[in-house]
Design a protein around this motif. Structure first.
Motif, PDB file in Angstrom:
ATOM      1  N   PHE A 107       0.837  -1.191   0.000  1.00 51.47           N
ATOM      2  CA  PHE A 107       0.000   0.000   0.000  1.00 51.47           C
ATOM      3  C   PHE A 107       0.877   1.249   0.000  1.00 51.47           C
ATOM      4  CE2 PHE A 107       0.715   0.662   4.543  1.00 51.47           C
ATOM      5  CZ  PHE A 107       0.915  -0.635   5.015  1.00 51.47           C
ATOM      6  N   ASN A 108       0.258   2.350  -0.409  1.00 45.29           N
ATOM      7  CA  ASN A 108       0.964   3.627  -0.411  1.00 45.29           C
ATOM      8  C   ASN A 108       0.385   4.482   0.702  1.00 45.29           C
ATOM      9  OD1 ASN A 108       2.396   2.884  -2.694  1.00 45.29           O
ATOM     10  ND2 ASN A 108       0.791   3.620  -4.053  1.00 45.29           N
ATOM     11  N   LEU A 109       1.225   5.324   1.291  1.00 39.83           N
ATOM     12  CA  LEU A 109       0.686   6.240   2.300  1.00 39.83           C
ATOM     13  C   LEU A 109       1.505   7.526   2.345  1.00 39.83           C
ATOM     14  CD1 LEU A 109       2.845   5.506   4.703  1.00 39.83           C
ATOM     15  CD2 LEU A 109       1.151   3.844   5.318  1.00 39.83           C
ATOM     16  N   ASP A 110       0.918   8.526   2.997  1.00 47.21           N
ATOM     17  CA  ASP A 110       1.632   9.786   3.180  1.00 47.21           C
ATOM     18  C   ASP A 110       2.605   9.630   4.326  1.00 47.21           C
ATOM     19  OD1 ASP A 110       0.182  11.117   1.233  1.00 47.21           O
ATOM     20  OD2 ASP A 110      -1.460  11.527   2.626  1.00 47.21           O
ATOM     21  N   ARG A 111       3.811  10.099   4.166  1.00 47.15           N
ATOM     22  CA  ARG A 111       4.748  10.025   5.280  1.00 47.15           C
ATOM     23  C   ARG A 111       4.726  11.337   6.038  1.00 47.15           C
ATOM     24  NH1 ARG A 111      10.730  10.422   2.524  1.00 47.15           N
ATOM     25  NH2 ARG A 111      10.522  12.528   1.755  1.00 47.15           N
ATOM     26  N   PRO A 112       5.043  11.324   7.318  1.00 45.16           N
ATOM     27  CA  PRO A 112       5.321  10.150   8.140  1.00 45.16           C
ATOM     28  C   PRO A 112       4.027   9.492   8.597  1.00 45.16           C
ATOM     29  CG  PRO A 112       5.489  12.138   9.463  1.00 45.16           C
ATOM     30  CD  PRO A 112       5.113  12.584   8.087  1.00 45.16           C
ATOM     31  N   ALA A 113       4.091   8.173   8.858  1.00 47.00           N
ATOM     32  CA  ALA A 113       2.901   7.471   9.354  1.00 47.00           C
ATOM     33  C   ALA A 113       3.371   6.450  10.370  1.00 47.00           C
ATOM     34  CB  ALA A 113       2.204   6.770   8.196  1.00 47.00           C
ATOM     35  N   MET A 164       4.016   3.254  12.222  1.00 45.19           N
ATOM     36  CA  MET A 164       4.017   1.918  11.601  1.00 45.19           C
ATOM     37  C   MET A 164       2.847   1.059  12.087  1.00 45.19           C
ATOM     38  SD  MET A 164       8.027   0.870  11.489  1.00 45.19           S
ATOM     39  CE  MET A 164       9.237   1.819  10.571  1.00 45.19           C
ATOM     40  N   LEU A 165       2.602   1.085  13.392  1.00 41.97           N
ATOM     41  CA  LEU A 165       1.522   0.252  13.938  1.00 41.97           C
ATOM     42  C   LEU A 165       0.173   0.693  13.355  1.00 41.97           C
ATOM     43  CD1 LEU A 165       0.702  -1.990  15.971  1.00 41.97           C
ATOM     44  CD2 LEU A 165       0.365  -0.191  17.653  1.00 41.97           C
ATOM     45  N   ASP A 166      -0.073   1.993  13.347  1.00 39.12           N
ATOM     46  CA  ASP A 166      -1.344   2.509  12.815  1.00 39.12           C
ATOM     47  C   ASP A 166      -1.479   2.178  11.335  1.00 39.12           C
ATOM     48  OD1 ASP A 166      -1.827   3.536  15.257  1.00 39.12           O
ATOM     49  OD2 ASP A 166      -1.250   5.601  14.762  1.00 39.12           O
ATOM     50  N   ALA A 167      -0.380   2.380  10.595  1.00 37.20           N
ATOM     51  CA  ALA A 167      -0.450   2.167   9.145  1.00 37.20           C
ATOM     52  C   ALA A 167      -0.726   0.700   8.825  1.00 37.20           C
ATOM     53  CB  ALA A 167       0.862   2.605   8.495  1.00 37.20           C
ATOM     54  N   ILE A 168      -0.100  -0.202   9.587  1.00 36.75           N
ATOM     55  CA  ILE A 168      -0.305  -1.634   9.340  1.00 36.75           C
ATOM     56  C   ILE A 168      -1.755  -1.993   9.666  1.00 36.75           C
ATOM     57  CG2 ILE A 168       0.324  -3.945  10.178  1.00 36.75           C
ATOM     58  CD1 ILE A 168       3.223  -2.838  10.487  1.00 36.75           C
ATOM     59  N   ARG A 169      -2.241  -1.463  10.772  1.00 37.48           N
ATOM     60  CA  ARG A 169      -3.642  -1.712  11.155  1.00 37.48           C
ATOM     61  C   ARG A 169      -4.599  -1.135  10.109  1.00 37.48           C
ATOM     62  NH1 ARG A 169      -3.826  -0.337  16.979  1.00 37.48           N
ATOM     63  NH2 ARG A 169      -3.348  -2.284  18.043  1.00 37.48           N
ATOM     64  N   ILE A 196      -4.471  -5.227   8.445  1.00 26.00           N
ATOM     65  CA  ILE A 196      -3.686  -6.368   8.927  1.00 26.00           C
ATOM     66  C   ILE A 196      -3.785  -6.423  10.452  1.00 26.00           C
ATOM     67  CG2 ILE A 196      -1.376  -7.389   9.042  1.00 26.00           C
ATOM     68  CD1 ILE A 196      -0.807  -5.703   6.428  1.00 26.00           C
ATOM     69  N   GLY A 197      -4.158  -7.600  10.965  1.00 22.50           N
ATOM     70  CA  GLY A 197      -4.337  -7.742  12.414  1.00 22.50           C
ATOM     71  C   GLY A 197      -3.001  -7.937  13.098  1.00 22.50           C
ATOM     72  N   ILE A 198      -2.477  -6.868  13.715  1.00 20.81           N
ATOM     73  CA  ILE A 198      -1.200  -6.985  14.440  1.00 20.81           C
ATOM     74  C   ILE A 198      -1.489  -6.758  15.922  1.00 20.81           C
ATOM     75  CG2 ILE A 198      -0.651  -4.551  13.872  1.00 20.81           C
ATOM     76  CD1 ILE A 198       2.332  -5.346  13.984  1.00 20.81           C
ATOM     77  N   LYS A 199      -0.802  -7.519  16.769  1.00 20.03           N
ATOM     78  CA  LYS A 199      -1.084  -7.435  18.210  1.00 20.03           C
ATOM     79  C   LYS A 199      -0.548  -6.134  18.812  1.00 20.03           C
ATOM     80  CE  LYS A 199      -0.843 -12.395  19.052  1.00 20.03           C
ATOM     81  NZ  LYS A 199       0.038 -13.443  19.525  1.00 20.03           N
ATOM     82  N   SER A 200      -1.231  -5.630  19.826  1.00 16.87           N
ATOM     83  CA  SER A 200      -0.703  -4.484  20.576  1.00 16.87           C
ATOM     84  C   SER A 200      -1.433  -4.429  21.911  1.00 16.87           C
ATOM     85  CB  SER A 200      -0.895  -3.173  19.813  1.00 16.87           C
ATOM     86  OG  SER A 200      -2.221  -2.768  19.866  1.00 16.87           O
ATOM     87  N   VAL A 201      -0.926  -5.185  22.863  1.00 21.45           N
ATOM     88  CA  VAL A 201      -1.592  -5.285  24.164  1.00 21.45           C
ATOM     89  C   VAL A 201      -1.538  -3.945  24.915  1.00 21.45           C
ATOM     90  CG1 VAL A 201      -1.514  -6.467  26.397  1.00 21.45           C
ATOM     91  CG2 VAL A 201      -1.191  -7.754  24.286  1.00 21.45           C
ATOM     92  N   CYS A 202      -0.427  -3.195  24.767  1.00 23.91           N
ATOM     93  CA  CYS A 202      -0.272  -1.948  25.541  1.00 23.91           C
ATOM     94  C   CYS A 202      -0.774  -0.732  24.772  1.00 23.91           C
ATOM     95  CB  CYS A 202       1.184  -1.762  25.927  1.00 23.91           C
ATOM     96  SG  CYS A 202       2.247  -1.363  24.519  1.00 23.91           S
ATOM     97  N   SER A 203      -1.494  -0.981  23.671  1.00 25.00           N
ATOM     98  CA  SER A 203      -2.036   0.107  22.841  1.00 25.00           C
ATOM     99  C   SER A 203      -0.964   1.097  22.384  1.00 25.00           C
ATOM    100  CB  SER A 203      -3.123   0.877  23.591  1.00 25.00           C
ATOM    101  OG  SER A 203      -4.091  -0.006  24.044  1.00 25.00           O
ATOM    102  N   ALA A 220       6.599  -1.892  16.170  1.00 29.29           N
ATOM    103  CA  ALA A 220       5.942  -1.055  15.160  1.00 29.29           C
ATOM    104  C   ALA A 220       5.407   0.243  15.763  1.00 29.29           C
ATOM    105  CB  ALA A 220       4.815  -1.836  14.497  1.00 29.29           C
ATOM    106  N   CYS A 221       4.960   0.167  17.025  1.00 32.19           N
ATOM    107  CA  CYS A 221       4.343   1.358  17.624  1.00 32.19           C
ATOM    108  C   CYS A 221       5.361   2.463  17.876  1.00 32.19           C
ATOM    109  CB  CYS A 221       3.627   0.982  18.923  1.00 32.19           C
ATOM    110  SG  CYS A 221       4.733   0.384  20.208  1.00 32.19           S
ATOM    111  N   GLN A 222       6.647   2.131  17.832  1.00 32.12           N
ATOM    112  CA  GLN A 222       7.674   3.099  18.213  1.00 32.12           C
ATOM    113  C   GLN A 222       8.250   3.902  17.049  1.00 32.12           C
ATOM    114  OE1 GLN A 222       8.786   3.552  21.711  1.00 32.12           O
ATOM    115  NE2 GLN A 222       6.725   2.711  21.612  1.00 32.12           N
ATOM    116  N   HIS A 223       7.811   3.586  15.843  1.00 31.89           N
ATOM    117  CA  HIS A 223       8.448   4.248  14.695  1.00 31.89           C
ATOM    118  C   HIS A 223       7.436   4.674  13.641  1.00 31.89           C
ATOM    119  CE1 HIS A 223      12.445   3.114  16.080  1.00 31.89           C
ATOM    120  NE2 HIS A 223      11.918   1.924  16.377  1.00 31.89           N
ATOM    121  N   ASP A 224       7.884   5.597  12.791  1.00 30.80           N
ATOM    122  CA  ASP A 224       7.082   6.040  11.650  1.00 30.80           C
ATOM    123  C   ASP A 224       7.684   5.483  10.360  1.00 30.80           C
ATOM    124  OD1 ASP A 224       5.511   7.528  13.302  1.00 30.80           O
ATOM    125  OD2 ASP A 224       6.578   9.413  12.921  1.00 30.80           O
ATOM    126  N   PHE A 225       6.821   5.196   9.407  1.00 25.94           N
ATOM    127  CA  PHE A 225       7.318   4.921   8.067  1.00 25.94           C
ATOM    128  C   PHE A 225       7.742   6.256   7.469  1.00 25.94           C
ATOM    129  CE2 PHE A 225       4.397   1.092   8.132  1.00 25.94           C
ATOM    130  CZ  PHE A 225       5.409   0.147   8.000  1.00 25.94           C
TER     131      PHE A 225
END
Ligand code: FES
Length: 622
Positions: free
Chosen positions: A17-23, A25-30, A34-41, A81-86
């Protein structure tokens, strides 16, 4: 820096997929479905959203990551993924442990009932204790008891078993079970374990790895499990993995280790789910295409990428599991069916074995559709095979909205030519997030049937069902809602649709498969009307609609009753050789008998290919 489109590729889902940067990573994947785990939100404390950056710059690890991730993980590109931007074009791999939803994996084929002949047999022994009058060595004592009680000869004992043997004997009052494999003692267990004997059959595919836990006494499959092949992070298709592994010894070790770890994960998972320990697995069998077979063994693969693409060995192999890093019983073996050539692997032999193709009368074809499609033909008692580079289009690669079979993938499409509207079915009835192979195949067949594309694969730009954007590019939107409130403007790129380039990709893929079939028929001196049966094997083959396979011209137009779908026949074949010595011999004989034809050397190859990429004319659609 803001609002520049970047391209993201997520494996093993195969989602682009294409997206506007910065995005983030966790949000963009979701957001890509795509179902990615994130217990601590996304606070960076649970460590569940691990991904591996496989392409593009790996960002500097954050303090949270240094606390949660192992040094080794950080060094190998693992990040939260939650710690970084694409920030730029990036490829990332999501390990199974981070995915919240299982991908749709076809693991088993049709079960076959065959006579069980245990290859590893267990014998309960009550040994005479050693005394001052009887100081016979422990191994000799076991060997003699085996012979006197069961008339079984054991000439040797595994070195590691020999080392652990004295303690087991003495801790268990001289009552033990000896596991014997072809005159070798491959394990000693405390007490009587003769009622428990298990094995694992593995189908090591380019995209996924399937494993069956089998009771070696009854021959029954107890459980099954599959994971995506993590080597996808080193290349989507076989050739790119061969290139990666050939670059350096370090890369070869990486590709071997990653698959070894996955197989151990499968074995331990299957055992845990069934109250067993990995050390209770007596034997493993493994089938796969030649590149997967060689990479699993840690063998050089460079020659597989260079004409004439020879394999390193085309004999069956029996190797101590521990030598390959596979964790089963102490002296347990892995048995590998022979491969035929660079692009005809043991998975094809397993399929020929499991489907009985090798003993069929008449002219019968077995086809395993994948990135490399392997096809076997039996005709007048002869066995021929070809491999075609059909590419990963049916796994969603190179298709604008393509993805692998995962929740939310469109897997069925019917187009109503009256209102142009598609009726779609998605995996698990989730909101559509892309289209997988069976859906793409359906969509193209339906577009042809509705006259929206012609037999050259071109959109009929006069057709009211398509939209043409400001650049003049035509596409067909796959979302039914679009047709409810269509204000006649062409939708934005973000709506799931099929475009002209997608159709060309499908033409090339199906054209390659049809060319393989045509050349096999030509070589055997028969034509498609002589075909008595086509057996479609493999995971993808289970989900496709045979009528649409004919309608897009992937197969010749034969009566539908001659086509059967058997699921993952390679794993059935792997199981058959796990429980029967006779089936091993048959598989080895098939390997010797099957004749491999190299497509590119056929003078008629280009002619067949040019014809095969065309679609049938509308009057030929069934
Ligand atoms: Fe918990 Fe990223 S979501 S660490």
């Amino acid at each position: 820096m803001q609002n520049e489109k970047i391209a993201i590729e997520i494996e093993p889902i195969g989602k682009r997929f294409n997206l506007d940067r910065p995005a983030n990573m966790l949000d963009a994947i979701r957001n890509a479905g795509i179902g990615i785990k994130s217990v601590c939100s996304g606070k960076g404390t649970c460590g569940k959203c691990r991904i591996i950056i496989t392409g593009g710059t790996v960002p500097e690890a954050t303090d949270s990551e240094r606390r949660i991730l192992a040094k080794d993980e950080i060094a190998h590109g693992v990040r939260l993924a939650c710690q970084h931007d694409f920030m730029e074009n990036t490829s990332a791999y999501i390990p199974a442990s981070s995915l919240s939803e299982e991908q749709k994996l076809q693991i088993t084929g049709q079960e076959k009932s065959i006579k069980v002949e245990q290859i590893v047999k267990k014998y309960f022994l009550k040994l005479e204790r050693a005394t001052l009058e009887d100081v016979k060595a422990d191994f000799n004592r076991i060997r003699d008891t085996l012979f006197s009680v069961y008339s079984v000869r054991a000439d040797c004992i595994d070195y590691e078993v020999l080392k652990k043997m004295p303690e087991i004997i003495r801790k268990n009052r001289w009552e033990i079970t000896a596991a014997v494999r072809k005159n070798e003692i491959v394990n000693i267990e405390p007490g009587d374990t003769t009622g428990k004997n298990y094995g694992i059959a593995i189908d090591l595919g380019t995209t996924k790895i399937a494993a069956l836990l089998v009771d070696l006494i009854t021959g029954k499959t107890i459980d099954k499990k599959g994971v995506m092949n993590p080597q996808i992070g080193y290349g989507e298709d076989v050739m790119s993995r061969i290139n990666f592994a050939s670059e350096s010894t370090e890369n070869l070790i990486k590709t071997k280790k990653t698959v070894t770890d996955s197989i151990n994960f499968l074995i331990s998972g299957l055992c845990k789910n069934n109250g067993l320990e990995s050390v209770e697995i007596s034997e493993v069998t493994l089938v796969g295409n030649t590149a997967m077979h060689h990479l699993f063994l840690g063998l050089p693969v460079k020659q597989l990428g260079l004409s004439p693409f020879p394999a390193l060995t085309s004999d069956s192999l029996e190797i101590k599991a521990r030598e390959l890093g596979i964790e089963i019983s102490t002296g347990g073996y892995i048995y590998l069916i022979p491969v035929v050539a660079g692009f005809i692997g043991s998975d094809l032999i397993a399929m020929v074995l499991a489907t009985d193709l090798y003993k069929m009368k008449g002219n019968c074809i077995g086809i395993d559709i994948g990135t490399n499609t392997e096809i076997a033909l039996v005709s007048k008692g002869n066995l021929y095979s070809v491999s075609t580079a059909s590419g990963p289009a049916f796994e969603g690669a190179h298709i604008r909205y393509g993805m692998r079979a995962a929740p939310g993938a469109i897997e069925r499409v019917i187009i109503d030519s009256n209102d142009c509207k598609p009726r779609i079915q998605t995996i698990d009835d989730k909101k559509p997030v892309g289209i997988c192979g069976s859906g793409i195949l359906d969509a193209v067949a339906e577009l042809l049937k509705a006259g929206i594309i012609n037999s050259h694969g071109k959109f009929d730009k006069e057709n009211r069902c398509i939209c043409i954007d400001s650049l003049g590019n035509a596409r067909y939107v796959l979302l039914p809602d679009y047709y409810d409130d269509n204000d006649e403007t062409c939708p934005s790129e973000d709506l799931i649709s099929i475009n002209q380039k997608d159709i060309v990709e499908i033409q090339l893929a199906k054209g390659a498969m049809r060319t393989g079939i045509e050349i096999l028929l030509e070589y055997a001196g028969i034509d498609f009307r002589d075909i008595d049966k086509i057996i479609i094997a493999g995971a993808f083959g289970s989900y496709i609609d045979p009528k649409n396979v004919i309608n897009i011209g992937m197969f010749p137009n034969i009566p539908l009753k001659k086509i059967s779908q058997v699921g993952n026949a390679a794993s059935t074949g792997a199981k058959m050789v796990l429980i029967s010595e006779k089936q091993r011999k048959t598989a080895e004989d098939i390997g010797k008998k099957i004749r491999y034809l190299e497509l590119n050397v056929f003078p008629s190859f280009s002619e067949h290919f040019a014809q095969s990429v065309q679609f049938p004319k509308s009057e030929e659609i069934i």
